[in-house]
Enzyme design. Structure first.
Site, short mmCIF file in Angstrom:
data_model
loop_
_atom_site.label_atom_id
_atom_site.label_comp_id
_atom_site.label_asym_id
_atom_site.label_seq_id
_atom_site.Cartn_x
_atom_site.Cartn_y
_atom_site.Cartn_z
N ARG A 172 14.85 56.97 99.82
CA ARG A 172 16.17 56.55 99.07
C ARG A 172 17.00 58.78 99.83
NH1 ARG A 172 16.00 52.36 98.70
NH2 ARG A 172 15.98 51.15 97.12
N SER A 223 21.46 54.03 89.48
CA SER A 223 19.39 54.86 89.65
C SER A 223 19.38 56.18 89.29
CB SER A 223 18.11 54.20 89.75
OG SER A 223 18.14 53.30 90.13
N GLU A 299 17.53 61.04 92.08
CA GLU A 299 17.98 59.50 93.20
C GLU A 299 19.12 59.96 93.04
OE1 GLU A 299 16.73 55.98 93.52
OE2 GLU A 299 18.99 55.26 94.02
C1 LIG Z 1 26.11 50.20 89.05
C2 LIG Z 1 25.26 50.46 90.34
C3 LIG Z 1 24.62 50.03 91.04
C4 LIG Z 1 23.67 50.46 91.65
N1 LIG Z 1 22.64 50.06 92.88
C5 LIG Z 1 21.55 50.29 93.73
C6 LIG Z 1 21.09 49.82 94.51
O1 LIG Z 1 20.50 48.69 94.26
N2 LIG Z 1 20.29 50.46 95.55
C7 LIG Z 1 20.60 52.00 96.25
O2 LIG Z 1 19.60 51.81 96.49
N3 LIG Z 1 21.36 52.62 95.12
C8 LIG Z 1 21.97 51.47 94.08
N4 LIG Z 1 23.39 52.36 93.49
C9 LIG Z 1 23.60 53.79 93.86
C10 LIG Z 1 24.86 53.96 94.59
O3 LIG Z 1 25.61 53.16 95.16
C11 LIG Z 1 24.38 54.06 96.76
O4 LIG Z 1 23.11 55.27 96.67
C12 LIG Z 1 25.55 54.55 97.29
O5 LIG Z 1 24.81 53.68 98.53
C13 LIG Z 1 26.19 55.55 97.39
O6 LIG Z 1 27.36 55.72 98.31
P1 LIG Z 1 28.41 55.85 98.10
O7 LIG Z 1 29.35 55.43 99.35
O8 LIG Z 1 28.70 55.66 96.69
O9 LIG Z 1 27.79 57.55 98.16
P2 LIG Z 1 28.80 58.44 97.61
O10 LIG Z 1 27.94 59.00 95.64
O11 LIG Z 1 30.27 59.06 97.28
O12 LIG Z 1 27.79 60.02 97.72
C14 LIG Z 1 26.05 60.00 98.24
C15 LIG Z 1 25.80 60.85 98.46
O13 LIG Z 1 26.00 60.61 99.98
C16 LIG Z 1 26.88 61.63 100.87
N5 LIG Z 1 28.25 61.36 101.59
C17 LIG Z 1 28.70 60.03 100.93
N6 LIG Z 1 29.30 59.40 102.15
C18 LIG Z 1 29.40 60.68 103.63
C19 LIG Z 1 29.73 60.59 105.06
N7 LIG Z 1 30.93 59.47 105.40
N8 LIG Z 1 29.16 61.55 105.51
C20 LIG Z 1 28.15 62.84 105.09
N9 LIG Z 1 28.22 62.18 103.31
C21 LIG Z 1 28.19 61.23 102.34
C22 LIG Z 1 27.54 62.10 99.59
O14 LIG Z 1 27.83 63.70 99.90
C23 LIG Z 1 26.54 63.05 98.76
O15 LIG Z 1 25.58 63.38 99.09
C24 LIG Z 1 24.26 51.80 92.31
C25 LIG Z 1 24.83 52.63 92.01
C26 LIG Z 1 25.72 51.79 90.88
C27 LIG Z 1 27.15 52.58 89.74
#
Ligand SMILES: Cc1cc2nc3c(=O)[nH]c(=O)nc-3n(C[C@H](O)[C@H](O)[C@H](O)COP(=O)(O)OP(=O)(O)OC[C@H]3O[C@@H](n4cnc5c(N)ncnc54)[C@H](O)[C@@H]3O)c2cc1C
Length: 310
Positions: A172, A223, A299
């Site tokens: 992660r 999480s 996380e």
């Molecule tokens: C209901 C739910 C279920 C979930 N289930 C899982 C699961 O099963 N497994 C899991 O691993 N995660 C899970 N997640 C967490 C989350 O969805 C993941 O971590 C996802 O990959 C985050 O993507 P995001 O685009 O929303 O990133 P954001 O939340 O927007 O950003 C997360 C981090 O990444 C950085 N970031 C985002 N895009 C970029 C980019 N293009 N360049 C540089 N930095 C960037 C941001 O600055 C931040 O530090 C879940 C979340 C929810 C709400």
């Protein structure tokens, strides 16, 4: 000193001032970003990043905000939304090439439909490809680092292509936090007809389990804590199981509540603040530490907390 006119002269996309981050995070919490930029495409995004770096202002790249907790006072500097700017993907015979703003769920679905396996179990993760790479997102035995060939990043001056082994993926997390992820090439494997049948059943079961075990009808950030690695917790207990055994399911502070469906998730039942969420994080950490001797690690990514008292 940064002038808004100067910024609007550089960036073609929308530029907003004091934009509430609660509108851009899935948990619906977070104060204003000084500057919130929605670039129209990749060049526009790179220009915005260069502009802010030249003005020595911090820049947070935002995907879907599904793994982010933003301080109630918001974030200083700029938030740059990547999802509308970094679009497009191409499925190949042995994988796919995609821009970082594409939804991970879409890429998982389309590649599976094309008979390719490797990310099909990640379909329920509500983030972008960029966020998934930064977080090394994973579920049901699959994680991004297993399929990455290379990642394109922008460092403020130029675009570089990083090979998988140079990225520092771990559970992660990745070494991509301080870069702007533009896109990636993923290697996927061809699925036989029997594989497709077996994987289809596994995907349906995973989606059923998600619906049954996650509070999907409430705003949340996934999480909150990383699961301890094997050997780091008694009997291999996960973060949620330890929090549950401490009797904290349903504990509320303000509008934030430790979900009674999944103890490693905090839901916003209405009007929750980041400090409500933080208070629950502290209480869960303390309880788990005193009962199990395990210090849970976050996380969820924090934004705006650097010098704040939380
Ligand atoms: C209901 C739910 C279920 C979930 N289930 C899982 C699961 O099963 N497994 C899991 O691993 N995660 C899970 N997640 C967490 C989350 O969805 C993941 O971590 C996802 O990959 C985050 O993507 P995001 O685009 O929303 O990133 P954001 O939340 O927007 O950003 C997360 C981090 O990444 C950085 N970031 C985002 N895009 C970029 C980019 N293009 N360049 C540089 N930095 C960037 C941001 O600055 C931040 O530090 C879940 C979340 C929810 C709400």
């Amino acid at each position: 000193m940064l002038s808004l006119e100067e910024l609007r002269g550089v960036v073609r996309g929308k530029v907003l001032i004091s934009e509430p981050m609660s509108d851009h995070t899935t948990i619906g919490v977070g104060g204003p970003a000084d500057f919130f930029v929605e670039p129209v495409d990749r060049d526009d995004l790179c220009r915005a990043v260069t502009f802010f770096r030249r003005h020595r202002l911090p820049c947070l790249v935002l995907g879907r905000g599904s793994n982010l907790l933003v301080h109630d006072d918001g974030v200083r500097g700029a938030v740059i939304a990547a999802s509308g700017a970094l679009c497009g993907y191409r499925i190949r015979r042995d994988g796919l090439v995609a821009s970082a703003g594409e939804p991970l769920s879409l890429l998982a679905a389309r590649s599976f439909e094309a008979g390719l396996g490797g990310i099909e179990m990640l379909q329920g993760i509500p983030g972008t490809l960029g966020g998934a790479l930064v977080m090394n997102a994973g579920a049901w035995g699959q994680q991004m680092s297993d399929v990455v060939v290379s990642v394109d990043v922008f460092d403020g001056d130029r675009v570089r292509t990083l090979k998988r082994d140079a990225i520092g993926f771990a559970y992660r997390c990745s070494g991509l936090d301080d870069t702007v992820v533009l896109g990636a090439a993923l290697r996927l494997r061809h699925l036989s007809e029997a594989d497709v049948r077996e994987r289809t059943a596994a995907r349906e079961e995973a989606m059923r389990r998600r619906k049954a075990t996650q509070p999907l009808s409430w705003p949340n950030a996934g999480s909150i804590f990383r699961n301890p690695l094997p050997g780091e917790s008694p009997d291999g207990l996960g973060a949620g199981a330890m929090i549950e055994q401490c009797g904290l399911k349903g504990l509320g502070v303000g509008g934030a509540v430790i979900s009674d469906v999944h103890a490693n998730m905090i839901i916003n039942t209405g009007g929750a603040t980041a400090s409500d969420v933080m208070e629950l994080i502290h209480r869960a950490r303390e309880a788990v530490s005193s009962r199990f001797g395990v210090m849970l690690e976050l996380e969820v990514m924090l934004a705006g907390f650097e010098n704040a008292c939380c």
